[in-house]
Design a protein around this motif. Sequence first.
Motif, PDB file in Angstrom:
ATOM      1  N   SER A 241       0.849  -1.193   0.000  1.00 10.09           N
ATOM      2  CA  SER A 241       0.000   0.000   0.000  1.00 10.09           C
ATOM      3  C   SER A 241       0.886   1.245   0.000  1.00 10.09           C
ATOM      4  O   SER A 241       1.665   1.460   0.927  1.00 10.09           O
ATOM      5  CB  SER A 241      -0.909   0.005   1.234  1.00 10.09           C
ATOM      6  OG  SER A 241      -1.703   1.177   1.270  1.00 10.09           O
ATOM      7  N   SER A 242       0.756   2.074  -1.020  1.00  7.66           N
ATOM      8  CA  SER A 242       1.645   3.226  -1.141  1.00  7.66           C
ATOM      9  C   SER A 242       1.206   4.409  -0.285  1.00  7.66           C
ATOM     10  O   SER A 242       2.022   5.286   0.036  1.00  7.66           O
ATOM     11  CB  SER A 242       1.740   3.674  -2.603  1.00  7.66           C
ATOM     12  OG  SER A 242       0.465   4.075  -3.096  1.00  7.66           O
ATOM     13  N   ARG A 243      -0.076   4.450   0.143  1.00 11.32           N
ATOM     14  CA  ARG A 243      -0.547   5.591   0.951  1.00 11.32           C
ATOM     15  C   ARG A 243      -1.580   5.122   1.989  1.00 11.32           C
ATOM     16  O   ARG A 243      -2.660   5.666   2.091  1.00 11.32           O
ATOM     17  CB  ARG A 243      -1.129   6.690   0.054  1.00 11.32           C
ATOM     18  CG  ARG A 243      -0.134   7.335  -0.898  1.00 11.32           C
ATOM     19  CD  ARG A 243      -0.744   8.528  -1.588  1.00 11.32           C
ATOM     20  NE  ARG A 243      -0.803   9.692  -0.712  1.00 11.32           N
ATOM     21  CZ  ARG A 243      -1.623  10.727  -0.892  1.00 11.32           C
ATOM     22  NH1 ARG A 243      -2.497  10.702  -1.897  1.00 11.32           N
ATOM     23  NH2 ARG A 243      -1.602  11.764  -0.085  1.00 11.32           N
ATOM     24  N   ARG A 279       5.841   8.597   5.343  1.00  7.33           N
ATOM     25  CA  ARG A 279       6.088   9.417   4.152  1.00  7.33           C
ATOM     26  C   ARG A 279       5.429  10.798   4.208  1.00  7.33           C
ATOM     27  O   ARG A 279       5.946  11.760   3.642  1.00  7.33           O
ATOM     28  CB  ARG A 279       5.578   8.701   2.891  1.00  7.33           C
ATOM     29  CG  ARG A 279       6.334   7.450   2.531  1.00  7.33           C
ATOM     30  CD  ARG A 279       7.774   7.734   2.136  1.00  7.33           C
ATOM     31  NE  ARG A 279       8.452   6.525   1.721  1.00  7.33           N
ATOM     32  CZ  ARG A 279       9.090   5.690   2.542  1.00  7.33           C
ATOM     33  NH1 ARG A 279       9.114   5.954   3.848  1.00  7.33           N
ATOM     34  NH2 ARG A 279       9.683   4.606   2.084  1.00  7.33           N
ATOM     35  N   SER A 300       3.891  17.013   3.169  1.00  2.00           N
ATOM     36  CA  SER A 300       3.619  15.928   2.217  1.00  2.00           C
ATOM     37  C   SER A 300       4.889  15.166   1.860  1.00  2.00           C
ATOM     38  O   SER A 300       4.837  14.199   1.093  1.00  2.00           O
ATOM     39  CB  SER A 300       2.983  16.487   0.937  1.00  2.00           C
ATOM     40  OG  SER A 300       3.859  17.416   0.319  1.00  2.00           O
ATOM     41  N   ASP A 332       4.039   4.215   3.456  1.00  3.24           N
ATOM     42  CA  ASP A 332       4.227   3.563   2.154  1.00  3.24           C
ATOM     43  C   ASP A 332       4.806   2.175   2.387  1.00  3.24           C
ATOM     44  O   ASP A 332       5.989   2.017   2.692  1.00  3.24           O
ATOM     45  CB  ASP A 332       5.166   4.389   1.280  1.00  3.24           C
ATOM     46  CG  ASP A 332       5.401   3.769  -0.093  1.00  3.24           C
ATOM     47  OD1 ASP A 332       4.803   2.713  -0.378  1.00  3.24           O
ATOM     48  OD2 ASP A 332       6.195   4.336  -0.876  1.00  3.24           O
ATOM     49  N   SER A 334       4.674  -0.231   0.024  1.00  2.00           N
ATOM     50  CA  SER A 334       4.711  -0.864  -1.296  1.00  2.00           C
ATOM     51  C   SER A 334       5.915  -1.779  -1.471  1.00  2.00           C
ATOM     52  O   SER A 334       5.908  -2.667  -2.326  1.00  2.00           O
ATOM     53  CB  SER A 334       4.686   0.207  -2.396  1.00  2.00           C
ATOM     54  OG  SER A 334       5.777   1.103  -2.251  1.00  2.00           O
ATOM     55  N   SER A 374      -6.914   4.071   3.145  1.00  2.00           N
ATOM     56  CA  SER A 374      -5.928   4.315   2.092  1.00  2.00           C
ATOM     57  C   SER A 374      -6.308   5.541   1.288  1.00  2.00           C
ATOM     58  O   SER A 374      -7.496   5.772   1.007  1.00  2.00           O
ATOM     59  CB  SER A 374      -5.818   3.107   1.158  1.00  2.00           C
ATOM     60  OG  SER A 374      -5.289   1.987   1.838  1.00  2.00           O
ATOM     61  N   ALA A 376      -5.871   7.697  -2.324  1.00  2.00           N
ATOM     62  CA  ALA A 376      -5.555   7.508  -3.736  1.00  2.00           C
ATOM     63  C   ALA A 376      -4.343   8.348  -4.105  1.00  2.00           C
ATOM     64  O   ALA A 376      -4.009   9.326  -3.437  1.00  2.00           O
ATOM     65  CB  ALA A 376      -6.764   7.899  -4.591  1.00  2.00           C
ATOM     66  N   GLN A 377      -3.674   7.951  -5.163  1.00  4.64           N
ATOM     67  CA  GLN A 377      -2.556   8.750  -5.651  1.00  4.64           C
ATOM     68  C   GLN A 377      -3.050  10.137  -6.062  1.00  4.64           C
ATOM     69  O   GLN A 377      -4.048  10.268  -6.768  1.00  4.64           O
ATOM     70  CB  GLN A 377      -1.889   8.065  -6.854  1.00  4.64           C
ATOM     71  CG  GLN A 377      -1.172   6.777  -6.512  1.00  4.64           C
ATOM     72  CD  GLN A 377      -0.064   6.995  -5.495  1.00  4.64           C
ATOM     73  OE1 GLN A 377       0.676   7.985  -5.572  1.00  4.64           O
ATOM     74  NE2 GLN A 377       0.065   6.083  -4.550  1.00  4.64           N
ATOM     75  N   GLY A 378      -2.369  11.169  -5.580  1.00  5.84           N
ATOM     76  CA  GLY A 378      -2.760  12.539  -5.891  1.00  5.84           C
ATOM     77  C   GLY A 378      -3.822  13.102  -4.979  1.00  5.84           C
ATOM     78  O   GLY A 378      -4.108  14.308  -5.023  1.00  5.84           O
ATOM     79  N   GLU A 379      -4.424  12.281  -4.134  1.00  5.88           N
ATOM     80  CA  GLU A 379      -5.449  12.764  -3.203  1.00  5.88           C
ATOM     81  C   GLU A 379      -4.784  13.551  -2.073  1.00  5.88           C
ATOM     82  O   GLU A 379      -3.792  13.098  -1.501  1.00  5.88           O
ATOM     83  CB  GLU A 379      -6.233  11.588  -2.620  1.00  5.88           C
ATOM     84  CG  GLU A 379      -7.352  11.996  -1.675  1.00  5.88           C
ATOM     85  CD  GLU A 379      -8.090  10.804  -1.081  1.00  5.88           C
ATOM     86  OE1 GLU A 379      -8.978  11.035  -0.234  1.00  5.88           O
ATOM     87  OE2 GLU A 379      -7.775   9.654  -1.461  1.00  5.88           O
TER      88      GLU A 379
END
Length: 399
Positions: A241-243, A279, A300, A332, A334, A374, A376-379
């Motif tokens: 899970s990246s975020r 992160r 961030s 993160d 991942s 989690s 989302a990317q860019g959220e």
Amino acid sequence: SDGDGLTNGEELGDPCCLWGESDEPSDYTKAFAATHPGFAEKASDAASYIRPETCEETAPSAKAVRKNQFNEGEVQKSVDIRIDQFPLPDQRTTYVDIGFNWPDESQDIFHLVSAHVLIDQKKNLHHFLIRPCTEKFPELYNGKVVSKSMTASCDGFFGGWTPGASIVNTIPSVGMPIGRGAGVAALLINVHYDNPGLENGIVDSSGIRFFYTPTLRPQALQTFPVTQLSLNPMLRIPPGSSRWFLTRTCKLDVTDKSTGEPSKFHVFGVAFHAHLLGREMYAELKRAGDDGFVDLASTSKWHFDDQGATDVAAWNISVQTGDLLQTTCVMDSSSRSVETIFGAQTVDEMCWMLLRGWPQETHLGCTGEFWDGSLAQGEPGLGLASRHPLVNASTVFDG
């Protein structure tokens, strides 16, 4: 530094070198796409750089309050304490309690101004967690390992150190009390060592250099842990899970310790802590009766090796009963193929958020649940609680 024809300041968006630690950067600096002063840019990129015509547009919009320095007229003193030759075991993770007596008894109370860690074994020292003790240790154990039976007078939170962080943070009007009159006759330092190579024969003599004064300042420092989740094997970060996030809504109760009447706590520092997966870190202050929120030094881009506190003294922030604090750690995982628990080892995780401020006579309480999810990317990380409310969470923990 890298010989590409651009100065370090030009590469960092501060061509006139006017920015200082914790200053509020100019709009120019905020919008500037910084490059690395240690890696040469392409000749075409360096040639296309246009330096601002004047330094005025690059100057910080606000200078930070001076911190961790003696004031004019204060008596200046310093003292070193060091661990007395602790042999590291040939195991990955070691936690050990070391006792230190405060050495200066020339008066009952002093104010710490700053403190620096003295690192002996750089690759092995992970962090310090420091507790105050009302009673001294037997001199035979000063700087040595102490047993649990010897720590009955040690309670509460005094401070700590992680890579990139300062042990003590003060501003000109605020000092950190120490000495028998302040209830700090000694310090219990829980030291975390990391020995990934399982090496034998490592001996550590790390320590702390304290800068202090007998000239007491008008206010005394207090550190308040809003979020301090360290050991909970039931809480697990899924692999890949990246975020992944852990968040908490904290309802504050701020009162005077002696009277119990409502009070205010004035904040000048904000700090976060996590381990290797951390992160992003977010803190949002929503005042009682206000629909909006204040971004309280969120970032961030957070890294384990740079865990310094953010100075917010110039922001004029205070908290009181009824205010809400939303604190979030984003991890993160991942790179991992198995779950990560919240635990004591470096490869486990933690999630902390601390406020530093005054007056010390203020009691701060915090109630509220934790939950995970989690992003989302860019959220965006800010405003997370409205998009991922507690009622929709699959896992909720009591605060």
